[in-house]
Design an enzyme around this catalytic site. Sequence first.
Site, short mmCIF file in Angstrom:
data_model
loop_
_atom_site.label_atom_id
_atom_site.label_comp_id
_atom_site.label_asym_id
_atom_site.label_seq_id
_atom_site.Cartn_x
_atom_site.Cartn_y
_atom_site.Cartn_z
N ARG A 21 0.85 -1.20 0.00
CA ARG A 21 0.00 0.00 0.00
C ARG A 21 0.88 1.25 0.00
O ARG A 21 2.10 1.17 0.09
CB ARG A 21 -0.93 0.01 1.22
N GLY A 22 0.25 2.40 -0.11
CA GLY A 22 0.94 3.67 0.06
C GLY A 22 2.01 3.96 -0.97
O GLY A 22 1.89 3.61 -2.15
N GLY A 24 5.07 2.79 -1.29
CA GLY A 24 5.72 1.60 -1.84
C GLY A 24 4.95 1.02 -3.01
O GLY A 24 5.53 0.67 -4.05
N TYR A 169 11.64 7.99 17.23
CA TYR A 169 11.29 7.93 15.81
C TYR A 169 12.38 8.56 14.96
O TYR A 169 12.78 8.02 13.93
CB TYR A 169 9.95 8.61 15.54
#
Length: 415
Positions: A21-22, A24, A169
């Site tokens: 998804r997205g 990629g 992060y």
Amino acid sequence: MMPPPRRKLAGQTLFITGASRGIGKAIALKAAKDGANVVIAAKTAQAHPKLPGTIYTAAEEIEALGGKALPCIVDVRDEKQIGEAVEQAVRKFGGIDILVNNASAINLTGTLETPMKKVDLMLGVNLRGTYLTSKLCIPHLLKSKNPHILNLSPPLNLNPIWFKNHTAYTMAKYGMSMCVLGMAEEFRGSIAVNALWPKTAIQTAAMEMLGGAEVGKQCRNVDIMSDAAYAILGKPRSYTGNFIIDEEILKTEGIKDFDIYAVAPGNALLPDFFLDEAEALVQNMGDQVVIPVVKGDSRSAATSGPIAETFNIIKGVLNPDIVKSTGGVYKFDLSGEHAGVWFIDMKNGGGSAGSGEPPVKADVVMTMDSADFTKMFAGKLKPTMAFMSGKLMIKGDMTLAIKMEKMMSMMKSKL
């Protein structure tokens, strides 16, 4: 008659992590149009209740566009799974020409609020997963005529504002970028190793989970990243060690109209993390707002001034519906000209708001300058932008912090 455009990736094999998804998947589909082979290395084999797509639906889309697909169930933290996927790719397609390290995990919380399980996840997926997948693909990439590694990671910006709200992060994401820095030099002349990062927020399922559905109006779509990746992957192996911003490389490709990538053309775009331009953009937007300041008044900030006036309005619009839809207690620790502590209780009864500590323990603590607080509740500075630019520090439940933006949009007509 003009010859057909050159299909730069025809016959090449791309190994893309997180391609179900997205961004990629968008890169995979772009390559498929050239007739490329795509290895979809991702975890989602069965449909997720909240997130669209699986490795198998992505494979169907790739093949419908003229590409060849190999869906592989891969957790990039698992060396065995990556190794098996690499072996399958080599057996099926004869080698690997391009690696796209797209898989990523995100959790935007401070040091005390981030469980070690989340820290391990981010370091395991972002840093270790990128390093490990690269390590296992490199022996095959070295046999390719024009090999590339492309990491979806930011420039190494050491401005502290990109660390203070989400140190874990940032460390994990910068780990991906450090792989670019090191491997580009290590394999200079043999493999092109570059990083790609968006100038603005990109509409993906992850972004919607962070900022809610409404944040999409301030995003660009995934096509800008797939177009930028395509431009990079068509370059010779000598093009290496670059930290590339999507818009900048597309300008060199002749793209002038970037509204084609906007989800909602005409809306202000949300700047992405790790770019100094993000801080400048938020500052410029804020400077357009004139904040009334009461000078020469000796009364307490709790009874006068723009913060008190804002809270008086908030008190007037609180109702059981807003309380029910929000379900959180917020504490605001404000600095600057109108410093003080304030709260909004949207968890108990019909809700309450005022100066001082909340009546019960706060679920979310927001620390910011009082001028930015006023801009935020006037609808001139979105909490998401304030957070991403370092103007707002959030401790506690990030889901409730996102709901604050939704709550403010409900109040906007009266504030």
